[in-house]
Write a protein that holds these residues in place. Sequence first.
Motif, PDB file in Angstrom:
ATOM      1  N   TYR A   1      -4.995   5.263   4.603  1.00  0.00           N
ATOM      2  CA  TYR A   1      -5.986   5.382   5.890  1.00  0.00           C
ATOM      3  C   TYR A   1      -7.750   5.613   4.202  1.00  0.00           C
ATOM      4  N   ARG A   2      -6.981   4.948   3.001  1.00  0.00           N
ATOM      5  CA  ARG A   2      -8.132   5.573   2.398  1.00  0.00           C
ATOM      6  C   ARG A   2      -9.233   4.453   2.598  1.00  0.00           C
ATOM      7  N   ARG A   3     -10.319   4.992   2.153  1.00  0.00           N
ATOM      8  CA  ARG A   3     -11.695   4.234   2.129  1.00  0.00           C
ATOM      9  C   ARG A   3     -11.675   3.507   0.699  1.00  0.00           C
ATOM     10  N   VAL A   4     -12.137   2.411   1.248  1.00  0.00           N
ATOM     11  CA  VAL A   4     -12.061   1.434   0.435  1.00  0.00           C
ATOM     12  C   VAL A   4     -13.217   0.231   0.553  1.00  0.00           C
ATOM     13  N   THR A   5     -13.678   0.075  -0.486  1.00  0.00           N
ATOM     14  CA  THR A   5     -14.526  -1.289  -0.689  1.00  0.00           C
ATOM     15  C   THR A   5     -14.201  -2.517  -1.140  1.00  0.00           C
TER      16      THR A   5
ATOM     17  N   LEU B   1      -7.982   1.572   4.480  1.00  0.00           N
ATOM     18  CA  LEU B   1      -6.550   0.713   3.963  1.00  0.00           C
ATOM     19  C   LEU B   1      -5.679   1.343   4.265  1.00  0.00           C
ATOM     20  N   MET B   2      -5.217  -0.208   5.195  1.00  0.00           N
ATOM     21  CA  MET B   2      -3.242  -0.056   5.766  1.00  0.00           C
ATOM     22  C   MET B   2      -2.148  -0.533   5.295  1.00  0.00           C
ATOM     23  N   GLN B   3      -1.278  -0.477   5.552  1.00  0.00           N
ATOM     24  CA  GLN B   3      -0.098  -1.111   5.264  1.00  0.00           C
ATOM     25  C   GLN B   3       0.799  -2.007   5.847  1.00  0.00           C
ATOM     26  N   ASP B   4       0.882  -2.954   5.665  1.00  0.00           N
ATOM     27  CA  ASP B   4       1.855  -4.874   6.574  1.00  0.00           C
ATOM     28  C   ASP B   4       2.345  -3.293   7.248  1.00  0.00           C
ATOM     29  N   GLU B   5       2.254  -4.501   8.776  1.00  0.00           N
ATOM     30  CA  GLU B   5       2.608  -3.939   9.997  1.00  0.00           C
ATOM     31  C   GLU B   5       3.929  -4.882   9.923  1.00  0.00           C
ATOM     32  N   THR B   6       5.072  -3.744  10.871  1.00  0.00           N
ATOM     33  CA  THR B   6       6.249  -4.640  10.676  1.00  0.00           C
ATOM     34  C   THR B   6       7.489  -4.466  11.459  1.00  0.00           C
ATOM     35  N   THR B   7       8.591  -5.173  11.932  1.00  0.00           N
ATOM     36  CA  THR B   7       8.661  -4.494  13.917  1.00  0.00           C
ATOM     37  C   THR B   7       9.488  -3.393  13.340  1.00  0.00           C
ATOM     38  N   ALA B   8      10.524  -2.676  12.637  1.00  0.00           N
ATOM     39  CA  ALA B   8      10.814  -1.757  12.322  1.00  0.00           C
ATOM     40  C   ALA B   8      10.117  -0.982  12.446  1.00  0.00           C
TER      41      ALA B   8
ATOM     42  N   VAL C   1       1.218  -1.281   0.004  1.00  0.00           N
ATOM     43  CA  VAL C   1      -0.275   0.032  -0.168  1.00  0.00           C
ATOM     44  C   VAL C   1       0.928   0.991   0.108  1.00  0.00           C
ATOM     45  N   ARG C   2       0.659   2.034  -1.356  1.00  0.00           N
ATOM     46  CA  ARG C   2       1.480   3.314  -1.273  1.00  0.00           C
ATOM     47  C   ARG C   2       1.329   4.162   0.532  1.00  0.00           C
ATOM     48  N   HIS C   3       2.185   4.829   0.638  1.00  0.00           N
ATOM     49  CA  HIS C   3       2.202   6.127   1.575  1.00  0.00           C
ATOM     50  C   HIS C   3       0.370   7.141   1.273  1.00  0.00           C
ATOM     51  N   GLU C   4       0.415   7.867  -0.263  1.00  0.00           N
ATOM     52  CA  GLU C   4      -0.493   8.539   0.286  1.00  0.00           C
ATOM     53  C   GLU C   4      -1.824   7.698   0.558  1.00  0.00           C
ATOM     54  N   ASP C   5      -1.591   6.627   0.157  1.00  0.00           N
ATOM     55  CA  ASP C   5      -3.622   5.429   0.211  1.00  0.00           C
ATOM     56  C   ASP C   5      -3.446   5.183   2.106  1.00  0.00           C
TER      57      ASP C   5
END
Length: 286
Positions: free
Chosen positions: A83-87, A159-166, A77-81
């Motif tokens: 929290y974008r609302r998606v369906t 929409l959220m990015q994958d979580e990483t430990t870093a 997921v791109r940074h600019e996307d």
Amino acid sequence: MHPTTELYGRGVYRFLLTRQWVILTLVALLLIPTMIRLGVWQLHRHDHRQALNKVIDDSLAAQPVSAESLTSVGGSVRHEDLYRRVTAKGRFDTAHELVVRRRTSTDDQVGYHVLTPFVLDDGRTLLVNRGWIPSPGSQTAFPKIPAPTEGEITVTGRLMQDETTAASGIKNVKGLPDRQIMLINSGQIGTLLRNGDDGSAKDVLGGYIELTSPAPKGGSPELIPSPKEDSSWIGLGDINLPYAVQWWLFAAAVPIGWVILVRREARERSRRTEERHEEPAPAAVG
């Protein structure tokens, strides 16, 4: 000439060459750039937070789009996307549901986030965080989770990015009980599901969504609240800018404090020297 002026002229500041004052001066010279750099670092964190707040505000204000248009299988997921609302249209696959450990509710109770695969009409899988549930008495048993709506439905989420430990600071602990995880990471979860003979897991979309609708029956799982809108110039709850200013004030205080200490030491040494000069000479013995 005044005695004090004469003493200053004779080098009352020579004490600055003593070992103690040389060390003190060097420490002061090291502290100043260190504190300035710490202030700059805090300012950069403030700027990053402000930029992220703008991305969040813009995303939440935008009209919803299909999740498939902003992410892809094995993609990110791109940074600019963020929290974008998606369906997305499909059905929940509760047979392969997972729980994410050590997540807190809105009132800071520790429990789990419920992560349910959502199989799209084209067979691909979107990971959906359905919200928070409390921890059961046993930390090893899989908790009882309220079921989602059955059959084909349309879900909406952020929409959220994958979580990483870093990025999150959460350690990805190994050897957890069955169907329990620490991080929501589509790549890792896809591997986990495939190892469990889930055929649909070969096509897992990157990232995940935080469910906003449909709302769960009975309010459980508890939906993750939307980020608060932040239009303040400092930043809602932002402590980085005040910390930056604080470090810079400390940096400015160091040379001021050094000068005050030097002048105080010089006056004290001058006073002691004057007192020695003013002592009466011993009377002669006749």
